[in-house]
Design a protein around this motif. Structure first.
Motif, PDB file in Angstrom:
ATOM      1  N   HIS A 166       0.813  -1.222   0.000  1.00 18.74           N
ATOM      2  CA  HIS A 166       0.000   0.000   0.000  1.00 18.74           C
ATOM      3  C   HIS A 166       0.850   1.276   0.000  1.00 18.74           C
ATOM      4  CE1 HIS A 166      -3.471  -2.540   0.794  1.00 18.74           C
ATOM      5  NE2 HIS A 166      -2.784  -3.100   1.781  1.00 18.74           N
ATOM      6  N   THR A 167       2.172   1.143   0.082  1.00 20.76           N
ATOM      7  CA  THR A 167       3.045   2.308   0.080  1.00 20.76           C
ATOM      8  C   THR A 167       2.990   3.011  -1.274  1.00 20.76           C
ATOM      9  OG1 THR A 167       4.554   1.158   1.585  1.00 20.76           O
ATOM     10  CG2 THR A 167       5.390   3.128   0.492  1.00 20.76           C
ATOM     11  N   ILE A 168       2.892   4.325  -1.258  1.00 23.35           N
ATOM     12  CA  ILE A 168       2.921   5.102  -2.495  1.00 23.35           C
ATOM     13  C   ILE A 168       4.366   5.192  -2.979  1.00 23.35           C
ATOM     14  CG2 ILE A 168       2.484   7.352  -3.542  1.00 23.35           C
ATOM     15  CD1 ILE A 168       0.289   7.772  -1.460  1.00 23.35           C
ATOM     16  N   THR A 169       4.621   4.698  -4.176  1.00 21.04           N
ATOM     17  CA  THR A 169       5.972   4.700  -4.721  1.00 21.04           C
ATOM     18  C   THR A 169       6.062   5.440  -6.058  1.00 21.04           C
ATOM     19  OG1 THR A 169       5.581   2.544  -5.763  1.00 21.04           O
ATOM     20  CG2 THR A 169       6.597   2.542  -3.570  1.00 21.04           C
ATOM     21  N   SER A 170       4.960   6.006  -6.520  1.00 20.39           N
ATOM     22  CA  SER A 170       4.943   6.771  -7.763  1.00 20.39           C
ATOM     23  C   SER A 170       4.990   8.256  -7.453  1.00 20.39           C
ATOM     24  CB  SER A 170       3.678   6.452  -8.565  1.00 20.39           C
ATOM     25  OG  SER A 170       3.387   7.475  -9.505  1.00 20.39           O
ATOM     26  N   PRO A 171       5.889   9.024  -8.078  1.00 19.93           N
ATOM     27  CA  PRO A 171       5.940  10.468  -7.842  1.00 19.93           C
ATOM     28  C   PRO A 171       4.612  11.160  -8.127  1.00 19.93           C
ATOM     29  CG  PRO A 171       7.923   9.760  -8.962  1.00 19.93           C
ATOM     30  CD  PRO A 171       6.997   8.578  -8.950  1.00 19.93           C
ATOM     31  N   ASP A 172       3.963  10.810  -9.238  1.00 21.16           N
ATOM     32  CA  ASP A 172       2.686  11.445  -9.584  1.00 21.16           C
ATOM     33  C   ASP A 172       1.605  11.091  -8.573  1.00 21.16           C
ATOM     34  OD1 ASP A 172       3.792  12.667 -11.787  1.00 21.16           O
ATOM     35  OD2 ASP A 172       3.114  11.138 -13.199  1.00 21.16           O
ATOM     36  N   ALA A 173       1.571   9.828  -8.154  1.00 21.35           N
ATOM     37  CA  ALA A 173       0.568   9.409  -7.167  1.00 21.35           C
ATOM     38  C   ALA A 173       0.801  10.108  -5.836  1.00 21.35           C
ATOM     39  CB  ALA A 173       0.608   7.894  -6.989  1.00 21.35           C
ATOM     40  N   LEU A 174       2.061  10.289  -5.465  1.00 20.07           N
ATOM     41  CA  LEU A 174       2.368  10.969  -4.207  1.00 20.07           C
ATOM     42  C   LEU A 174       1.908  12.416  -4.252  1.00 20.07           C
ATOM     43  CD1 LEU A 174       3.679  11.118  -1.424  1.00 20.07           C
ATOM     44  CD2 LEU A 174       5.863  11.591  -2.567  1.00 20.07           C
ATOM     45  N   LYS A 175       2.216  13.126  -5.336  1.00 18.74           N
ATOM     46  CA  LYS A 175       1.819  14.528  -5.435  1.00 18.74           C
ATOM     47  C   LYS A 175       0.294  14.676  -5.469  1.00 18.74           C
ATOM     48  CE  LYS A 175       5.002  15.246  -8.707  1.00 18.74           C
ATOM     49  NZ  LYS A 175       5.849  15.926  -9.731  1.00 18.74           N
ATOM     50  N   ALA A 176      -0.393  13.738  -6.108  1.00 17.03           N
ATOM     51  CA  ALA A 176      -1.859  13.779  -6.107  1.00 17.03           C
ATOM     52  C   ALA A 176      -2.402  13.562  -4.697  1.00 17.03           C
ATOM     53  CB  ALA A 176      -2.410  12.719  -7.052  1.00 17.03           C
ATOM     54  N   GLU A 177      -1.782  12.644  -3.955  1.00 17.24           N
ATOM     55  CA  GLU A 177      -2.207  12.392  -2.576  1.00 17.24           C
ATOM     56  C   GLU A 177      -1.973  13.614  -1.696  1.00 17.24           C
ATOM     57  OE1 GLU A 177      -3.268  10.275   1.063  1.00 17.24           O
ATOM     58  OE2 GLU A 177      -3.895  10.326  -1.034  1.00 17.24           O
ATOM     59  N   LEU A 178      -0.862  14.290  -1.883  1.00 19.87           N
ATOM     60  CA  LEU A 178      -0.580  15.495  -1.094  1.00 19.87           C
ATOM     61  C   LEU A 178      -1.603  16.592  -1.376  1.00 19.87           C
ATOM     62  CD1 LEU A 178       3.317  15.633  -1.433  1.00 19.87           C
ATOM     63  CD2 LEU A 178       1.957  14.678   0.448  1.00 19.87           C
ATOM     64  N   GLY A 179      -2.053  16.685  -2.614  1.00 22.31           N
ATOM     65  CA  GLY A 179      -3.113  17.638  -2.941  1.00 22.31           C
ATOM     66  C   GLY A 179      -4.404  17.328  -2.218  1.00 22.31           C
ATOM     67  N   ARG A 180      -4.731  16.049  -2.120  1.00 19.93           N
ATOM     68  CA  ARG A 180      -5.952  15.655  -1.389  1.00 19.93           C
ATOM     69  C   ARG A 180      -5.811  15.960   0.099  1.00 19.93           C
ATOM     70  NH1 ARG A 180      -5.710  11.450  -5.367  1.00 19.93           N
ATOM     71  NH2 ARG A 180      -4.403  10.141  -4.037  1.00 19.93           N
ATOM     72  N   ILE A 181      -4.610  15.782   0.626  1.00 21.43           N
ATOM     73  CA  ILE A 181      -4.380  16.090   2.043  1.00 21.43           C
ATOM     74  C   ILE A 181      -4.616  17.575   2.308  1.00 21.43           C
ATOM     75  CG2 ILE A 181      -2.584  16.246   3.830  1.00 21.43           C
ATOM     76  CD1 ILE A 181      -1.402  13.655   2.576  1.00 21.43           C
ATOM     77  N   ARG A 182      -4.118  18.424   1.431  1.00 23.24           N
ATOM     78  CA  ARG A 182      -4.324  19.866   1.614  1.00 23.24           C
ATOM     79  C   ARG A 182      -5.795  20.244   1.507  1.00 23.24           C
ATOM     80  NH1 ARG A 182       0.532  19.824  -1.427  1.00 23.24           N
ATOM     81  NH2 ARG A 182      -0.600  20.171  -3.392  1.00 23.24           N
ATOM     82  N   GLN A 183      -6.539  19.540   0.679  1.00 23.19           N
ATOM     83  CA  GLN A 183      -7.965  19.838   0.530  1.00 23.19           C
ATOM     84  C   GLN A 183      -8.753  19.511   1.787  1.00 23.19           C
ATOM     85  OE1 GLN A 183      -9.195  17.661  -2.962  1.00 23.19           O
ATOM     86  NE2 GLN A 183      -8.629  19.317  -4.352  1.00 23.19           N
ATOM     87  N   ARG A 184      -8.400  18.412   2.447  1.00 20.10           N
ATOM     88  CA  ARG A 184      -9.177  18.012   3.623  1.00 20.10           C
ATOM     89  C   ARG A 184      -8.515  18.382   4.942  1.00 20.10           C
ATOM     90  NH1 ARG A 184      -7.752  12.499   1.415  1.00 20.10           N
ATOM     91  NH2 ARG A 184      -6.015  11.747   2.687  1.00 20.10           N
ATOM     92  N   GLY A 185      -7.196  18.710   4.918  1.00 18.00           N
ATOM     93  CA  GLY A 185      -6.514  19.160   6.122  1.00 18.00           C
ATOM     94  C   GLY A 185      -5.918  18.072   6.980  1.00 18.00           C
ATOM     95  N   TYR A 186      -5.953  16.831   6.552  1.00 17.05           N
ATOM     96  CA  TYR A 186      -5.365  15.731   7.318  1.00 17.05           C
ATOM     97  C   TYR A 186      -4.936  14.621   6.364  1.00 17.05           C
ATOM     98  CZ  TYR A 186      -9.995  13.534   6.772  1.00 17.05           C
ATOM     99  OH  TYR A 186     -11.162  13.008   6.264  1.00 17.05           O
ATOM    100  N   ALA A 187      -4.058  13.750   6.860  1.00 16.99           N
ATOM    101  CA  ALA A 187      -3.530  12.650   6.067  1.00 16.99           C
ATOM    102  C   ALA A 187      -4.019  11.321   6.615  1.00 16.99           C
ATOM    103  CB  ALA A 187      -1.999  12.680   6.068  1.00 16.99           C
ATOM    104  N   ILE A 188      -4.151  10.359   5.724  1.00 20.25           N
ATOM    105  CA  ILE A 188      -4.521   8.993   6.086  1.00 20.25           C
ATOM    106  C   ILE A 188      -3.389   8.057   5.685  1.00 20.25           C
ATOM    107  CG2 ILE A 188      -6.050   7.055   5.563  1.00 20.25           C
ATOM    108  CD1 ILE A 188      -7.528   8.988   7.203  1.00 20.25           C
ATOM    109  N   ASP A 189      -3.012   7.185   6.583  1.00 21.05           N
ATOM    110  CA  ASP A 189      -2.082   6.094   6.278  1.00 21.05           C
ATOM    111  C   ASP A 189      -2.877   4.803   6.333  1.00 21.05           C
ATOM    112  OD1 ASP A 189      -0.297   3.987   6.339  1.00 21.05           O
ATOM    113  OD2 ASP A 189       0.769   4.649   8.129  1.00 21.05           O
ATOM    114  N   ALA A 190      -3.156   4.229   5.180  1.00 17.00           N
ATOM    115  CA  ALA A 190      -3.920   2.982   5.096  1.00 17.00           C
ATOM    116  C   ALA A 190      -2.945   1.823   4.898  1.00 17.00           C
ATOM    117  CB  ALA A 190      -4.940   3.046   3.966  1.00 17.00           C
ATOM    118  N   GLU A 191      -2.306   1.421   5.982  1.00 16.78           N
ATOM    119  CA  GLU A 191      -1.366   0.288   5.972  1.00 16.78           C
ATOM    120  C   GLU A 191      -0.152   0.540   5.070  1.00 16.78           C
ATOM    121  OE1 GLU A 191      -3.598  -3.732   6.674  1.00 16.78           O
ATOM    122  OE2 GLU A 191      -4.627  -2.699   5.030  1.00 16.78           O
TER     123      GLU A 191
END
Length: 248
Positions: free
Chosen positions: A152-177
């Motif tokens: 479940h680890t994010i290892t793609s640069p594009d996927a990581l940057k997209a995830e960081l954008g979602r974190i900024r939108q909601r204000g928190y991060a999720i670690d799903a395993e």
């Protein structure tokens, strides 16, 4: 020298040399040697201060480090309410380092040792910090290496940057395993007076965690704690951090 920085806080090289009665050149070389071992580091003003590497060496909280002292009053109540582990992590030398924790009562816990260092591309606290770092810093991390800890680890640069954008939108991060199978985490950043992310508080355990109403009670607790700690550090921006973008 370390005792001096622990007592006095951040200091310029000339001030350190004066207190220790050493030549400035010799003092600078000593500080550079300690910096190479990540024991001290320079802040934005160019002054020298203790780095969180000391926690990896001693497992002790230094008096000059504010975050554990400011965050600890919230930990016991959060751990009791959630029955999961509450962690305080800081940004130091491009890594996310655990500097304090309170274990909950659930049988399965993410039990990082104090001083444990982890990369910024995975984990609730690490991603919560990274999402609000500068665009240049995000790009540097995204370009790797991005080690894989689980499937479940994010290892793609594009996927990581997209995830960081979602974190900024909601204000928190999720670690799903992402770090450990069976363990999930919610993390929220802590900002300093300059609006920079300097740490994060996370709640981790075996309960299912996904963005939305199911974690809102955890988000509310984290928002209260991280907001108050950020204010105590001098942060004057809006809260929660859902409106903030990556720093330029």
């Amino acid at each position: 020298m370390l005792d001096l920085l622990a007592r006095k806080g951040a200091m310029g090289v000339r001030a350190v040399a004066q207190h220790l009665d050493l030549p400035v050149g010799s003092t600078h070389r000593l500080l550079e040697d300690l910096a190479a071992e990540r024991v001290v580091e320079r802040n934005e003003a160019g002054d020298w201060q203790l780095a969180y590497r000391l926690l990896e060496i001693t497992d002790l909280q230094m008096d000059g480090i504010q975050l554990p002292r400011l965050a600890r009053p919230f930990f016991d109540a959060m751990a009791e309410a959630t029955r999961e582990t509450v962690n305080l992590n800081v940004l130091s030398d491009g890594n996310c380092i655990c500097v304090d924790k309170v274990r909950g009562n659930e049988g399965m816990q993410l039990d990082w040792r104090i001083g444990t260092s982890s990369p910024l591309h995975c984990g609730g606290s690490a991603k919560a910090i990274l999402a609000y770092m500068s665009e240049a810093e995000i790009e540097r991390v995204a370009q790797g290496p991005l080690p894989e800890f689980t499937a479940h680890t994010i290892t793609s640069p594009d996927a990581l940057k997209a995830e960081l954008g979602r974190i900024r939108q909601r204000g928190y991060a999720i670690d799903a395993e992402e770090m450990v199978l069976g363990i999930m985490c919610v993390g929220m950043p802590i900002f300093d007076r300059a609006g920079k992310p300097v740490g994060a508080i996370s709640i981790s355990g075996p309960s299912h965690k996904a963005p939305g109403e199911s974690v809102q009670h955890l988000v509310d607790m984290l928002s209260n704690a991280c907001g108050q700690v950020s204010r105590a550090l001098g942060y004057i921006g809006g809260w929660p951090p859902t409106h903030l973008s990556a720093r330029n």
